[in-house]
Design a protein around this motif. Structure first.
Motif, PDB file in Angstrom:
ATOM      1  N   LEU A   1     107.759  26.904  50.600  1.00 33.48           N
ATOM      2  CA  LEU A   1     108.149  26.472  49.262  1.00 33.48           C
ATOM      3  C   LEU A   1     109.606  26.002  49.282  1.00 33.48           C
ATOM      4  CD1 LEU A   1     107.256  26.281  46.271  1.00 33.48           C
ATOM      5  CD2 LEU A   1     108.245  28.553  45.953  1.00 33.48           C
TER       6      LEU A   1
ATOM      7  N   GLU B   1     111.730  30.009  54.220  1.00 36.16           N
ATOM      8  CA  GLU B   1     112.018  29.693  52.819  1.00 36.16           C
ATOM      9  C   GLU B   1     113.380  30.244  52.410  1.00 36.16           C
ATOM     10  OE1 GLU B   1     109.004  31.086  50.226  1.00 36.16           O
ATOM     11  OE2 GLU B   1     107.446  29.739  50.987  1.00 36.16           O
TER      12      GLU B   1
ATOM     13  N   PRO C   1     100.509  29.176  57.026  1.00 37.37           N
ATOM     14  CA  PRO C   1      99.519  29.359  55.948  1.00 37.37           C
ATOM     15  C   PRO C   1     100.195  29.295  54.577  1.00 37.37           C
ATOM     16  CG  PRO C   1      99.238  31.013  57.666  1.00 37.37           C
ATOM     17  CD  PRO C   1     100.520  30.298  57.968  1.00 37.37           C
ATOM     18  N   GLY C   2      99.750  28.362  53.757  1.00 34.58           N
ATOM     19  CA  GLY C   2     100.327  28.194  52.428  1.00 34.58           C
ATOM     20  C   GLY C   2     101.559  27.327  52.390  1.00 34.58           C
ATOM     21  N   GLY C   3     102.146  27.012  53.548  1.00 36.40           N
ATOM     22  CA  GLY C   3     103.319  26.146  53.609  1.00 36.40           C
ATOM     23  C   GLY C   3     104.600  26.878  53.257  1.00 36.40           C
TER      24      GLY C   3
ATOM     25  N   ASP D   1     102.284  22.602  55.558  1.00 37.18           N
ATOM     26  CA  ASP D   1     101.049  23.335  55.269  1.00 37.18           C
ATOM     27  C   ASP D   1     100.224  23.571  56.533  1.00 37.18           C
ATOM     28  OD1 ASP D   1     102.018  22.911  52.790  1.00 37.18           O
ATOM     29  OD2 ASP D   1     100.234  21.969  51.952  1.00 37.18           O
ATOM     30  N   GLY D   2     100.259  22.606  57.456  1.00 38.03           N
ATOM     31  CA  GLY D   2      99.447  22.742  58.648  1.00 38.03           C
ATOM     32  C   GLY D   2     100.026  23.684  59.676  1.00 38.03           C
TER      33      GLY D   2
ATOM     34  N   ALA E   1     107.127  32.169  57.565  1.00 43.28           N
ATOM     35  CA  ALA E   1     107.238  31.196  56.480  1.00 43.28           C
ATOM     36  C   ALA E   1     108.206  31.688  55.405  1.00 43.28           C
ATOM     37  CB  ALA E   1     105.867  30.915  55.878  1.00 43.28           C
TER      38      ALA E   1
ATOM     39  N   PHE F   1     105.466  22.247  48.573  1.00 36.89           N
ATOM     40  CA  PHE F   1     105.114  23.022  49.758  1.00 36.89           C
ATOM     41  C   PHE F   1     105.123  22.095  50.971  1.00 36.89           C
ATOM     42  CE2 PHE F   1     103.384  25.584  46.336  1.00 36.89           C
ATOM     43  CZ  PHE F   1     103.673  26.881  46.760  1.00 36.89           C
ATOM     44  N   LEU F   2     105.868  22.486  51.994  1.00 39.95           N
ATOM     45  CA  LEU F   2     105.977  21.707  53.213  1.00 39.95           C
ATOM     46  C   LEU F   2     105.343  22.464  54.386  1.00 39.95           C
ATOM     47  CD1 LEU F   2     109.708  20.531  52.904  1.00 39.95           C
ATOM     48  CD2 LEU F   2     107.651  19.321  52.137  1.00 39.95           C
TER      49      LEU F   2
END
Length: 309
Positions: free
Chosen positions: A151, A6, A147-149, A143-144, A2, A140-141
């Motif tokens: 940013l 980002e 964890p946490g999506g 999310d599923g 993630a 936040f994209l």
């Protein structure tokens, strides 16, 4: 993963904005064969015009709607950039037809200093905001999935979409229109283009007008992010490696070069910065450009120049 995504997305967004500034260099070079050192000053001048017009027009006309005021300011700033382009051709370029490239280069330096001085005299030298309604809060994209999506800055996404649309339009303009083909012919040989009836003065006015419009969009986006200040002229320096990497004559090259530079800066700063003390983001693009100048000076998509003797 993630965090990597980002960083990657942030680099892509920054790269699209670099590409937008680099486009101004490519446009002028394709039409005149000269590197336009005035592009950074054009970005600053256009951004100053829009910021101050958006501030002045409600006072002059009584427009209370901020969206309408921004639209009017954008149109007025665009008209001003067209006038600037016309004056540049009438007062400078038409007297330098078929001159050496070094002469044209020095002319663009003079234009740059002139625009900076006139911009300061007309609009002031403070930091001015541009509020075009772009959301600045991150979201936040996925999310599923993570964890946490992930940013993502909404303003960067919208700015990148605007830049991508403009780049696409310019690519189609150069490849599919008669005027675009004439621009390429003028860049290849001024005298040959004139001999077949292409009006050099009109072509230069058109390309400087287009470069002015690109500078206005770039100045509007960067001014919205950072505020309109005279440090915007340094954007031209940040775009130099993009032009070297993509090639001076390639509009798609400006896009790819910008994306590579943007992603490379972010990833190197995050993953290599802790080992060398940071600051890689400042010089990474210039080192990469130096490597290309040594081994592929025409860039990824530039035309290789062969001199026959």
């Amino acid at each position: 993963m993630a965090f990597f995504l980002e960083t990657l997305i942030g680099g892509l967004m920054a790269g699209m904005l670099y590409s937008l500034v680099a486009l101004g260099f490519v446009l002028i070079y394709k039409a005149s064969g000269v590197f336009n050192f005035a592009q950074g000053a054009m970005v600053l001048f256009a951004a100053l015009a829009m910021a101050r017009f958006a501030e002045w027009f409600p006072e002059w006309t009584g427009i209370a709607n901020p969206v309408l005021a921004n639209i009017v300011a954008f149109v007025a700033a665009g008209a001003l950039m067209f006038i600037v382009a016309w004056l540049i051709e009438r007062l400078v370029l038409r007297y330098l037809v078929n001159q050496e490239e070094a002469t044209l280069l020095l002319a663009t330096l003079g234009i740059a200093y002139f625009l900076e001085g006139v911009g300061q005299s007309m609009f002031g030298s403070n930091i001015y905001p541009i509020d075009i309604g772009m959301p600045k809060d991150p979201v936040f994209l996925f999310d599923g999935v993570f964890p946490g999506g992930i940013l993502v800055n909404q303003e960067d996404v919208i700015a990148a979409v605007i830049a991508a649309a403009l780049v696409l339009a310019l690519s189609l303009f150069f490849q599919k229109t008669k005027t675009g083909r004439a621009l390429r012919a003028v860049a290849d040989d001024h005298q040959a283009a004139q001999s077949i009836g292409i009006p050099l003065g009109r072509i230069w006015v058109i390309v400087w007008c287009v470069a002015g419009a690109v500078a206005l969009v770039a100045g509007m986006i960067w001014g919205s992010k950072l505020g309109v200040q005279f440090s915007l002229t340094t954007l031209a320096l940040r775009a130099l490696p993009v032009v070297i990497l993509g090639g001076l004559t390639s509009v798609p090259g400006a896009i790819i070069g910008g994306l590579i530079i943007g992603v490379g800066e972010k990833l190197s700063e995050v993953y290599l910065g802790p080992y060398v003390g940071g600051g890689i983001e400042i010089w990474f693009a210039y080192v990469l450009a130096l490597v290309f100048l040594l081994f592929r000076p025409q860039g990824l998509f530039g035309e290789k120049i062969i001199d026959r003797v």
